[in-house]
Design a protein around this motif. Sequence first.
Motif, PDB file in Angstrom:
ATOM      1  N   GLU A 151      -8.140  36.135  12.172  1.00 30.25           N
ATOM      2  CA  GLU A 151      -7.980  37.341  12.983  1.00 30.25           C
ATOM      3  C   GLU A 151      -9.334  37.851  13.465  1.00 30.25           C
ATOM      4  OE1 GLU A 151      -5.773  41.723  12.779  1.00 30.25           O
ATOM      5  OE2 GLU A 151      -6.252  40.656  10.921  1.00 30.25           O
ATOM      6  N   ALA A 152     -10.338  37.794  12.576  1.00 33.53           N
ATOM      7  CA  ALA A 152     -11.681  38.229  12.956  1.00 33.53           C
ATOM      8  C   ALA A 152     -12.223  37.381  14.097  1.00 33.53           C
ATOM      9  CB  ALA A 152     -12.610  38.169  11.749  1.00 33.53           C
ATOM     10  N   THR A 153     -12.000  36.084  14.017  1.00 33.60           N
ATOM     11  CA  THR A 153     -12.455  35.175  15.075  1.00 33.60           C
ATOM     12  C   THR A 153     -11.797  35.518  16.401  1.00 33.60           C
ATOM     13  OG1 THR A 153     -12.830  33.391  13.476  1.00 33.60           O
ATOM     14  CG2 THR A 153     -12.587  32.767  15.791  1.00 33.60           C
ATOM     15  N   MET A 154     -10.502  35.817  16.372  1.00 32.92           N
ATOM     16  CA  MET A 154      -9.774  36.190  17.577  1.00 32.92           C
ATOM     17  C   MET A 154     -10.335  37.467  18.203  1.00 32.92           C
ATOM     18  SD  MET A 154      -7.273  38.588  18.613  1.00 32.92           S
ATOM     19  CE  MET A 154      -6.332  38.993  17.117  1.00 32.92           C
ATOM     20  N   LEU A 155     -10.654  38.442  17.354  1.00 33.14           N
ATOM     21  CA  LEU A 155     -11.198  39.703  17.859  1.00 33.14           C
ATOM     22  C   LEU A 155     -12.575  39.500  18.480  1.00 33.14           C
ATOM     23  CD1 LEU A 155     -10.167  42.053  14.906  1.00 33.14           C
ATOM     24  CD2 LEU A 155      -9.118  41.962  17.174  1.00 33.14           C
ATOM     25  N   VAL A 156     -13.405  38.669  17.858  1.00 34.23           N
ATOM     26  CA  VAL A 156     -14.736  38.383  18.397  1.00 34.23           C
ATOM     27  C   VAL A 156     -14.623  37.663  19.740  1.00 34.23           C
ATOM     28  CG1 VAL A 156     -16.858  37.062  18.027  1.00 34.23           C
ATOM     29  CG2 VAL A 156     -15.876  38.385  16.150  1.00 34.23           C
TER      30      VAL A 156
ATOM     31  N   GLN B  91      -7.669  48.156  27.862  1.00 38.56           N
ATOM     32  CA  GLN B  91      -6.652  48.497  26.860  1.00 38.56           C
ATOM     33  C   GLN B  91      -5.367  47.693  27.051  1.00 38.56           C
ATOM     34  OE1 GLN B  91      -6.697  52.792  27.439  1.00 38.56           O
ATOM     35  NE2 GLN B  91      -7.560  53.094  25.395  1.00 38.56           N
ATOM     36  N   GLY B  92      -5.116  47.284  28.260  1.00 37.28           N
ATOM     37  CA  GLY B  92      -3.922  46.491  28.499  1.00 37.28           C
ATOM     38  C   GLY B  92      -4.113  45.017  28.206  1.00 37.28           C
ATOM     39  N   ARG B  93      -5.357  44.614  27.970  1.00 36.50           N
ATOM     40  CA  ARG B  93      -5.643  43.189  27.802  1.00 36.50           C
ATOM     41  C   ARG B  93      -6.127  42.820  26.396  1.00 36.50           C
ATOM     42  NH1 ARG B  93      -9.822  41.657  32.380  1.00 36.50           N
ATOM     43  NH2 ARG B  93      -9.646  39.665  31.280  1.00 36.50           N
ATOM     44  N   PHE B  94      -6.743  43.790  25.705  1.00 42.17           N
ATOM     45  CA  PHE B  94      -7.403  43.452  24.449  1.00 42.17           C
ATOM     46  C   PHE B  94      -6.916  44.333  23.301  1.00 42.17           C
ATOM     47  CE2 PHE B  94     -10.447  42.718  27.952  1.00 42.17           C
ATOM     48  CZ  PHE B  94     -10.564  41.335  27.843  1.00 42.17           C
ATOM     49  N   ASP B  95      -7.174  43.861  22.097  1.00 41.43           N
ATOM     50  CA  ASP B  95      -6.822  44.611  20.891  1.00 41.43           C
ATOM     51  C   ASP B  95      -7.521  45.973  20.907  1.00 41.43           C
ATOM     52  OD1 ASP B  95      -7.304  45.427  17.917  1.00 41.43           O
ATOM     53  OD2 ASP B  95      -5.803  43.836  17.762  1.00 41.43           O
ATOM     54  N   ASP B  96      -6.821  47.010  20.415  1.00 41.53           N
ATOM     55  CA  ASP B  96      -7.385  48.359  20.419  1.00 41.53           C
ATOM     56  C   ASP B  96      -8.703  48.432  19.666  1.00 41.53           C
ATOM     57  OD1 ASP B  96      -5.303  49.307  21.921  1.00 41.53           O
ATOM     58  OD2 ASP B  96      -4.195  50.163  20.231  1.00 41.53           O
ATOM     59  N   ARG B  97      -8.835  47.651  18.600  1.00 39.02           N
ATOM     60  CA  ARG B  97     -10.081  47.678  17.825  1.00 39.02           C
ATOM     61  C   ARG B  97     -11.256  47.194  18.661  1.00 39.02           C
ATOM     62  NH1 ARG B  97      -7.622  44.289  12.899  1.00 39.02           N
ATOM     63  NH2 ARG B  97      -6.425  43.516  14.693  1.00 39.02           N
ATOM     64  N   VAL B  98     -11.030  46.163  19.450  1.00 37.98           N
ATOM     65  CA  VAL B  98     -12.077  45.619  20.311  1.00 37.98           C
ATOM     66  C   VAL B  98     -12.456  46.635  21.396  1.00 37.98           C
ATOM     67  CG1 VAL B  98     -12.594  43.834  22.023  1.00 37.98           C
ATOM     68  CG2 VAL B  98     -11.423  43.225  19.890  1.00 37.98           C
TER      69      VAL B  98
END
Length: 433
Positions: free
Chosen positions: A49-54, A76-83
Amino acid sequence: MKYYTASKSRNQGRESWSVIFRHPARLDLATGRTGRRVRRGLGTSDETEATMLVEQLNTILSNPELWEVTARPNAQGRFDDRVVDIFYEGLESSQVDFAQLRQELLPLPSGDDGYRKVLLLGTTGAGKTTVVRQILGTDPTTERFPSTSTAKTTVADTELIATEHGPYRAVVTFVPRDEVIDYLTENVSEAALAALRKRSDEEIRRRLLDHVNQRFRFSYILGRGVASDDDLDLADEDEEDFGDIDPADYGAVDMTATNAVVVSAVQALKSVVNRHASATIEEFKEIEDDERVVDELIEESLDSDLRQSDEFHEIVDSLIDEIEKRFSTLDVGELRRNRQGWPTTWSWESDDRAAFVKTVTRFTSNFAPLFGRLLTPLVNGIRVSGPFQPTWTSEPVRLVLVDGEGLGHTPKSVAALSTHVTTQLQDADAVVL
């Protein structure tokens, strides 16, 4: 246009992953150019999951059209909220209104309630907090609240409400994470200069933890290690004798582990400074014979060169991680955090006056035996209310007392009143100078 990439990391002893990158749209204070270094927790211990977020963050970093704050809705429509939160934090034009945060949790009484707001104003050490004690009626022997000394004690906005009845309540707001990191970075730079000049490990440590303007004294949070009484800067301490006091009552802290982190930071800094000096000598030895000139070149380039190195920022990271652990020692009250996990407010109420004062002391004190357990330097505002009434009057005191940094505490406050103080003057019903 310069492009950067993000990478994930996980410090020893931590399960959660973090991301590290240089931000293409945020200024680096050291250079005045874009490329501020950012390190944030990803909120996951799962490596996949961390790799995906990076990877998502790297997609943003490779697309300049997403670097403006106005592109946030699209992201916001394309990426995870954390990113999205990590990238756009700090790009927002609006600043956090800390007074409003305190107001939401503990509203100030107004003139309609029969209260008057009194601002205490004066130079550092003039006795403002001592006057506050007299009006609140706090015991000078057993309570010693708020803290006093001839040094720069009060460094946050302190609002105290004297009530006739009800529980004791407190709300604390904290300095933003990036501001803490900026001060730590300046400290590490000052400590590096001491290391270059072959100062003692004790001197390097002191510069590493205590900011030159004495506003951010991280030794309050991380301690001063094993030192003799002669090593203490006694001007930092509360002048009064607390008698028998058990630091363990102020939070469970592994000071051995903390001291190991600071000692390791000192050694790592000495190592990276030595390598910098050796590299600079090697670079100039064929074109410059004068050792004094070479020494000047080394010193001039030290700060800018070190701030570009990963080792320098890893030292800052190790200290901020250790500082952040102190919040976990708060075993009462409600601690609220922002979306990046950094604390924004702490609030609590109690009917037990002694327990209340002891707990609030951790946010206001400068008492040396408690160093390593205090959160004082991280506080930018505290509001306290409760039935604090002096014994010298039979009439109830209906006042909001506002105490803060002394004039002259920071260089900016010497020549003229700051905008913040000017605003306070406008809001006050009376000023005690």
